[in-house]
Enzyme design. Structure first.
Site, PDB file in Angstrom:
ATOM      1  N   GLU A 166      51.032-101.614   7.740  1.00 55.44           N
ATOM      2  CA  GLU A 166      50.704-100.385   6.891  1.00 55.44           C
ATOM      3  C   GLU A 166      51.058 -98.982   7.638  1.00 55.44           C
ATOM      4  O   GLU A 166      49.942 -98.895   8.338  1.00 55.44           O
ATOM      5  CB  GLU A 166      49.385-100.592   6.242  1.00 55.44           C
ATOM      6  CG  GLU A 166      49.348-101.648   5.469  1.00 55.44           C
ATOM      7  CD  GLU A 166      48.101-101.436   4.271  1.00 55.44           C
ATOM      8  OE1 GLU A 166      48.775-101.690   3.140  1.00 55.44           O
ATOM      9  OE2 GLU A 166      47.272-101.100   4.588  1.00 55.44           O
ATOM     10  N   GLY A 190      48.108-100.580  -2.974  1.00 55.55           N
ATOM     11  CA  GLY A 190      46.593 -99.812  -3.400  1.00 55.55           C
ATOM     12  C   GLY A 190      47.190 -99.270  -4.612  1.00 55.55           C
ATOM     13  O   GLY A 190      46.871-100.013  -5.634  1.00 55.55           O
ATOM     14  N   GLY A 191      47.482 -98.043  -4.597  1.00 57.33           N
ATOM     15  CA  GLY A 191      47.589 -97.322  -5.861  1.00 57.33           C
ATOM     16  C   GLY A 191      48.551 -98.025  -7.060  1.00 57.33           C
ATOM     17  O   GLY A 191      47.671 -97.929  -8.205  1.00 57.33           O
ATOM     18  N   GLU A 223      42.147 -97.101   6.642  1.00 56.39           N
ATOM     19  CA  GLU A 223      41.006 -96.161   6.059  1.00 56.39           C
ATOM     20  C   GLU A 223      39.545 -96.481   6.894  1.00 56.39           C
ATOM     21  O   GLU A 223      38.950 -95.689   7.322  1.00 56.39           O
ATOM     22  CB  GLU A 223      40.752 -96.423   4.668  1.00 56.39           C
ATOM     23  CG  GLU A 223      42.017 -95.607   4.094  1.00 56.39           C
ATOM     24  CD  GLU A 223      42.529 -95.987   2.568  1.00 56.39           C
ATOM     25  OE1 GLU A 223      41.952 -96.974   2.029  1.00 56.39           O
ATOM     26  OE2 GLU A 223      43.629 -95.483   2.558  1.00 56.39           O
ATOM     27  N   GLY A 262      49.291 -94.181   0.411  1.00 56.15           N
ATOM     28  CA  GLY A 262      48.730 -93.080  -0.748  1.00 56.15           C
ATOM     29  C   GLY A 262      49.332 -92.011  -0.820  1.00 56.15           C
ATOM     30  O   GLY A 262      48.824 -91.080  -1.385  1.00 56.15           O
ATOM     31  N   ASN A 302      44.787-103.840  -3.541  1.00 59.54           N
ATOM     32  CA  ASN A 302      43.811-103.535  -2.675  1.00 59.54           C
ATOM     33  C   ASN A 302      43.277-102.220  -3.523  1.00 59.54           C
ATOM     34  O   ASN A 302      43.726-100.980  -3.652  1.00 59.54           O
ATOM     35  CB  ASN A 302      44.043-102.995  -1.280  1.00 59.54           C
ATOM     36  CG  ASN A 302      42.948-102.089  -0.587  1.00 59.54           C
ATOM     37  OD1 ASN A 302      41.693-102.227  -0.931  1.00 59.54           O
ATOM     38  ND2 ASN A 302      43.391-101.575   0.377  1.00 59.54           N
ATOM     39  N   TRP A 303      42.192-102.585  -4.196  1.00 65.97           N
ATOM     40  CA  TRP A 303      41.724-101.534  -5.126  1.00 65.97           C
ATOM     41  C   TRP A 303      40.726-100.238  -4.599  1.00 65.97           C
ATOM     42  O   TRP A 303      40.557 -99.371  -5.127  1.00 65.97           O
ATOM     43  CB  TRP A 303      40.780-102.222  -6.381  1.00 65.97           C
ATOM     44  CG  TRP A 303      41.235-102.964  -7.275  1.00 65.97           C
ATOM     45  CD1 TRP A 303      42.866-103.172  -7.613  1.00 65.97           C
ATOM     46  CD2 TRP A 303      40.615-103.682  -8.448  1.00 65.97           C
ATOM     47  NE1 TRP A 303      42.806-103.665  -8.590  1.00 65.97           N
ATOM     48  CE2 TRP A 303      41.596-104.124  -9.362  1.00 65.97           C
ATOM     49  CE3 TRP A 303      39.188-103.623  -8.773  1.00 65.97           C
ATOM     50  CZ2 TRP A 303      41.313-104.730 -10.421  1.00 65.97           C
ATOM     51  CZ3 TRP A 303      39.036-104.188  -9.902  1.00 65.97           C
ATOM     52  CH2 TRP A 303      39.830-104.946 -10.817  1.00 65.97           C
ATOM     53  N   LYS A 304      40.521-100.378  -3.163  1.00 66.94           N
ATOM     54  CA  LYS A 304      39.794 -99.469  -2.543  1.00 66.94           C
ATOM     55  C   LYS A 304      38.523 -99.234  -3.357  1.00 66.94           C
ATOM     56  O   LYS A 304      37.897-100.202  -3.790  1.00 66.94           O
ATOM     57  CB  LYS A 304      40.770 -98.425  -2.355  1.00 66.94           C
ATOM     58  CG  LYS A 304      42.033 -98.682  -1.733  1.00 66.94           C
ATOM     59  CD  LYS A 304      42.620 -97.557  -0.976  1.00 66.94           C
ATOM     60  CE  LYS A 304      44.122 -98.141  -0.598  1.00 66.94           C
ATOM     61  NZ  LYS A 304      44.874 -97.049   0.162  1.00 66.94           N
ATOM     62  N   SER A 339      52.230 -97.271  -0.230  1.00 66.34           N
ATOM     63  CA  SER A 339      53.183 -96.509  -1.425  1.00 66.34           C
ATOM     64  C   SER A 339      54.216 -97.910  -1.796  1.00 66.34           C
ATOM     65  O   SER A 339      55.358 -97.573  -2.356  1.00 66.34           O
ATOM     66  CB  SER A 339      53.761 -95.308  -1.149  1.00 66.34           C
ATOM     67  OG  SER A 339      52.672 -94.422  -0.818  1.00 66.34           O
ATOM     68  N   HIS A 387      41.951-102.222   7.936  1.00 66.46           N
ATOM     69  CA  HIS A 387      42.743-101.157   7.365  1.00 66.46           C
ATOM     70  C   HIS A 387      42.471 -99.895   7.975  1.00 66.46           C
ATOM     71  O   HIS A 387      41.343 -99.359   8.531  1.00 66.46           O
ATOM     72  CB  HIS A 387      42.061-101.064   5.825  1.00 66.46           C
ATOM     73  CG  HIS A 387      42.890-100.437   4.898  1.00 66.46           C
ATOM     74  ND1 HIS A 387      42.917 -99.239   4.795  1.00 66.46           N
ATOM     75  CD2 HIS A 387      43.876-100.772   3.944  1.00 66.46           C
ATOM     76  CE1 HIS A 387      43.788 -98.727   4.058  1.00 66.46           C
ATOM     77  NE2 HIS A 387      44.518 -99.742   3.444  1.00 66.46           N
TER      78      HIS A 387
HETATM   79  P1  PGA Z   1      48.922 -97.568  -1.230  1.00 63.76           P
HETATM   80  O1  PGA Z   1      47.946 -98.269  -0.455  1.00 63.76           O
HETATM   81  O2  PGA Z   1      49.784 -98.625  -1.861  1.00 63.76           O
HETATM   82  O3  PGA Z   1      48.381 -96.608  -2.181  1.00 63.76           O
HETATM   83  O4  PGA Z   1      49.704 -96.562  -0.372  1.00 63.76           O
HETATM   84  C1  PGA Z   1      48.030 -99.509   0.528  1.00 63.76           C
HETATM   85  C2  PGA Z   1      46.779 -99.956   1.333  1.00 63.76           C
HETATM   86  O5  PGA Z   1      46.177 -98.935   1.527  1.00 63.76           O
HETATM   87  O6  PGA Z   1      46.541-101.015   1.465  1.00 63.76           O
END
Ligand code: PGA
Length: 253
Positions: A169, A236-237, A99, A175, A12-14, A215, A97
């Site tokens: 999640e 994500g990251g 966010e 993050g 997930n590049w966001k 994470s 998600h």
């Molecule tokens: P993260 O993000 O791996 O940076 O914690 C995961 C996500 O939000 O899908």
């Protein structure tokens, strides 16, 4: 990992990367993961979907979006519909998600409408659920997840469940560098499977792909992926660097 379920590793590049970075990332990733037996998905910003589709056309990497709107077309300035994604050749879409829920005020009701719209267009949905730190501290994690599942999957027929992947999640782990312990993650993923069994049936629950996200990185992925109810990761990251992402995709458990 249950061998009957194909493991899924989704990035997930966001809201990250430039067009140039997108191209070099994909060109670097493809040769590193050609022999992977896992389902590899890259959820890129809308603006890179066309390019990402073109660059991955001959590879085993699938392209996903990170959101969509539930109406098919019309006066919805700034929105992108599930129908439009389908027409672009997108196969997956992340919905619900945290966010989107927390920053953009998406409710369970809206998430459900989006899931229904995506399924109608034959897209596969990565449906995210998870509790906040406050909710965990208040001991209402199970209640929160149950509510998100119940409302998010409302009106969804059993035959549509093969288009749903659930990603657990925990919001406090996204993050932050703070991962849920393997036991915490497994406990909730197993609860999600049990709940799907109660909503639908055991067979449907056993086929459901359930991911962990928050994470996830090379140092914790092996352990997380080896848990019986964790079928992959939403990353994500650690999905922003092609080598690191490939190492997670290729990690043996
Ligand atoms: P993260 O993000 O791996 O940076 O914690 C995961 C996500 O939000 O899908």
């Amino acid at each position: 990992m249950n061998k009957a379920r194909i493991p899924v590793i989704a990035g997930n590049w966001k809201m990250n990367k430039t067009p140039f970075e997108t191209k070099s990332f994909i060109n670097e990733l493809i040769p590193l993961v050609t022999s992977s037996k896992r389902e590899i998905i890259l959820c890129v910003p809308y603006t890179y979907i066309a390019k990402a589709k073109e660059l991955t056309a001959l590879s085993n990497i699938k392209i996903g979006a990170q959101n969509c709107y539930f109406e098919k077309s019309g006066a919805f300035t700034g929105e992108i519909s599930a129908f439009m994604l389908k027409e672009m050749g997108v196969e997956y879409v992340i919905l619900g998600h945290s966010e989107r829920r927390n920053i953009f005020s998406e409710t369970n009701f809206v998430v459900n409408k989006k899931i229904m719209a995506a399924v109608k267009e034959n897209l596969k949905v990565i449906f995210c659920v998870g509790e906040t730190l406050k909710e965990r501290k208040e001991n209402i994690t199970f209640e929160v997840i149950l509510n998100q599942l119940k409302n998010g999957l409302n009106n969804l027929k059993k035959e549509d469940l093969d288009k749903i992947i659930i990603a657990y999640e925990p919001v406090w782990a996204i993050g932050t560098g703070q991962t849920a312990s393997v036991n915490e993650a497994e406990e909730i993923c197993s609860f999600i499977r049990k709940t799907i069994g109660e909503f639908y049936d055991i067979n449907t629950a056993n086929k459901m792909i359930i991911l962990y996200g928050g994470s996830m990185n090379l140092s914790n992925s092996k352990e997380l992926l080896s848990m019986p109810n964790i079928d992959g990761g939403l990353i994500g990251g650690a999905s922003l660097d092609a080598k690191k992402f490939a190492e997670i995709i290729n990690c043996t458990i």
